[in-house]
Design a protein around this motif. Sequence first.
Motif, PDB file in Angstrom:
ATOM      1  N   GLN A 170       0.873  -1.148  -0.125  1.00 20.13           N
ATOM      2  CA  GLN A 170      -0.107   0.091   0.085  1.00 20.13           C
ATOM      3  C   GLN A 170       0.977   1.086  -0.010  1.00 20.13           C
ATOM      4  OE1 GLN A 170      -2.010  -0.828   3.693  1.00 20.13           O
ATOM      5  NE2 GLN A 170      -4.125  -1.434   2.693  1.00 20.13           N
ATOM      6  N   SER A 171       1.986   1.161   0.646  1.00 24.51           N
ATOM      7  CA  SER A 171       2.766   2.419   0.943  1.00 24.51           C
ATOM      8  C   SER A 171       3.280   2.751  -0.675  1.00 24.51           C
ATOM      9  CB  SER A 171       3.872   2.204   1.773  1.00 24.51           C
ATOM     10  OG  SER A 171       4.907   1.297   1.225  1.00 24.51           O
ATOM     11  N   LEU A 172       3.458   1.829  -1.524  1.00 27.60           N
ATOM     12  CA  LEU A 172       3.836   2.321  -2.918  1.00 27.60           C
ATOM     13  C   LEU A 172       3.018   3.373  -3.604  1.00 27.60           C
ATOM     14  CD1 LEU A 172       5.126  -1.364  -4.210  1.00 27.60           C
ATOM     15  CD2 LEU A 172       6.489   0.695  -2.988  1.00 27.60           C
ATOM     16  N   LYS A 173       2.061   3.326  -3.212  1.00 26.90           N
ATOM     17  CA  LYS A 173       0.566   4.163  -3.769  1.00 26.90           C
ATOM     18  C   LYS A 173       1.374   5.899  -3.418  1.00 26.90           C
ATOM     19  CE  LYS A 173      -2.881   1.084  -3.772  1.00 26.90           C
ATOM     20  NZ  LYS A 173      -4.314   1.019  -3.011  1.00 26.90           N
ATOM     21  N   SER A 174       1.951   5.846  -2.339  1.00 24.00           N
ATOM     22  CA  SER A 174       2.302   7.386  -1.868  1.00 24.00           C
ATOM     23  C   SER A 174       3.442   7.992  -2.865  1.00 24.00           C
ATOM     24  CB  SER A 174       2.837   7.167  -0.432  1.00 24.00           C
ATOM     25  OG  SER A 174       4.157   6.480  -0.543  1.00 24.00           O
ATOM     26  N   LEU A 175       4.074   7.426  -3.704  1.00 22.92           N
ATOM     27  CA  LEU A 175       4.957   7.775  -4.512  1.00 22.92           C
ATOM     28  C   LEU A 175       4.209   8.920  -5.407  1.00 22.92           C
ATOM     29  CD1 LEU A 175       7.104   4.655  -5.485  1.00 22.92           C
ATOM     30  CD2 LEU A 175       7.872   6.859  -4.423  1.00 22.92           C
ATOM     31  N   HIS A 176       3.083   8.662  -5.854  1.00 20.73           N
ATOM     32  CA  HIS A 176       2.458   9.770  -6.607  1.00 20.73           C
ATOM     33  C   HIS A 176       1.944  10.919  -5.788  1.00 20.73           C
ATOM     34  CE1 HIS A 176      -1.440   7.987  -5.602  1.00 20.73           C
ATOM     35  NE2 HIS A 176      -2.196   8.869  -6.058  1.00 20.73           N
ATOM     36  N   LEU A 177       1.819  10.916  -4.722  1.00 22.54           N
ATOM     37  CA  LEU A 177       1.359  11.893  -3.873  1.00 22.54           C
ATOM     38  C   LEU A 177       2.125  12.965  -3.789  1.00 22.54           C
ATOM     39  CD1 LEU A 177      -0.458  10.114  -0.956  1.00 22.54           C
ATOM     40  CD2 LEU A 177      -1.317  10.724  -3.007  1.00 22.54           C
ATOM     41  N   ARG A 178       1.831  14.304  -3.931  1.00 18.76           N
ATOM     42  CA  ARG A 178       2.597  15.376  -3.948  1.00 18.76           C
ATOM     43  C   ARG A 178       2.043  16.800  -3.310  1.00 18.76           C
ATOM     44  NH1 ARG A 178       4.907  11.871  -5.667  1.00 18.76           N
ATOM     45  NH2 ARG A 178       6.062  11.514  -7.822  1.00 18.76           N
ATOM     46  N   LEU A 179       0.805  16.942  -3.280  1.00 20.74           N
ATOM     47  CA  LEU A 179       0.098  18.121  -2.945  1.00 20.74           C
ATOM     48  C   LEU A 179      -0.977  18.119  -1.899  1.00 20.74           C
ATOM     49  CD1 LEU A 179       0.158  20.038  -6.393  1.00 20.74           C
ATOM     50  CD2 LEU A 179       1.652  20.556  -4.562  1.00 20.74           C
ATOM     51  N   TRP A 180      -1.258  18.927  -1.090  1.00 16.52           N
ATOM     52  CA  TRP A 180      -2.497  18.885  -0.025  1.00 16.52           C
ATOM     53  C   TRP A 180      -3.680  19.629  -0.714  1.00 16.52           C
ATOM     54  CZ3 TRP A 180      -4.150  16.054   3.831  1.00 16.52           C
ATOM     55  CH2 TRP A 180      -5.297  16.777   4.701  1.00 16.52           C
TER      56      TRP A 180
END
Length: 197
Positions: A170-180
Motif C-alpha cells: 500500500q505504501s507504494l501508492k504514496s509515490l504519486h502524492l505531491r500536494l495537499w
Amino acid sequence: RSASKFKKLLYVLVRQPQFMLTVGPLLLFAFQNRFPSTSSRLRERRGVLWTNLALAAVITTLCLTIGWKVYLAIHVPILIIAGAAGIWLFYVQHQFEDAYWNQEGDWDFADAAVKGSSFYRLPRVLQWFSGNIGFHHVHHLSPKIPNYRLEACHRAFPALAIAPQLTLLQSLKSLHLRLWDPAARKLVGWRQALRTA
C-alpha cells in the motif's frame, strides 16, 4: 517573484522519487546534516562538530588505508541505499493519502501524532531491521519511548488503533502524492490537483 518560482521548481524536483531516493540521500546525509541549523542550541552545534570531526578521522584513515577510490566505491553506494531506505521510511509515514494536516489554530497534538503519521505494518524482519520505525505514531506521541518498547505501547493502548495503517504494498501508492488538497482534505498527485484546479 523569481524566488517564489525557484521554490516551486525546487519543490517539484525534490518530490520526484527518482531524485528523492538517489540524489536526496547524498544531499541530506553527506552535506545538509554536516551543518547545524541556524536555530540549533550550543549542545546541538557541538554534537554536529564532534560528529564531523569523527567522520573526518574515519574517512581519512580509510582513504589512507584502502585508497580514496576504493573508499568511495564502497561508501557512496552504501550511503545512497541506506539513505534512500531512511528517506523512504520517513516519507511514507508522513505522506499518505488521508494524512492529518491542519492549520496552526486548528492543529491538535494527539490527532497530529496518531493520524498524521502512519502505522507502517512491515514484515517482521524489516520491522526488526528498521528498529520498529513502523510504530511512528507512538514515537510522535512520546519520543522518549525507546524503539524496543514502541510495539508494546501500541498494543497496550487500543486508542492507537485509529492510526492509519499501511502495508509495504500500500505504501507504494504514496509515490504519486505531491500536494495537499484543502477541499478534499487529503494528499493528491499532480494530475488530480490539476483537474481540481
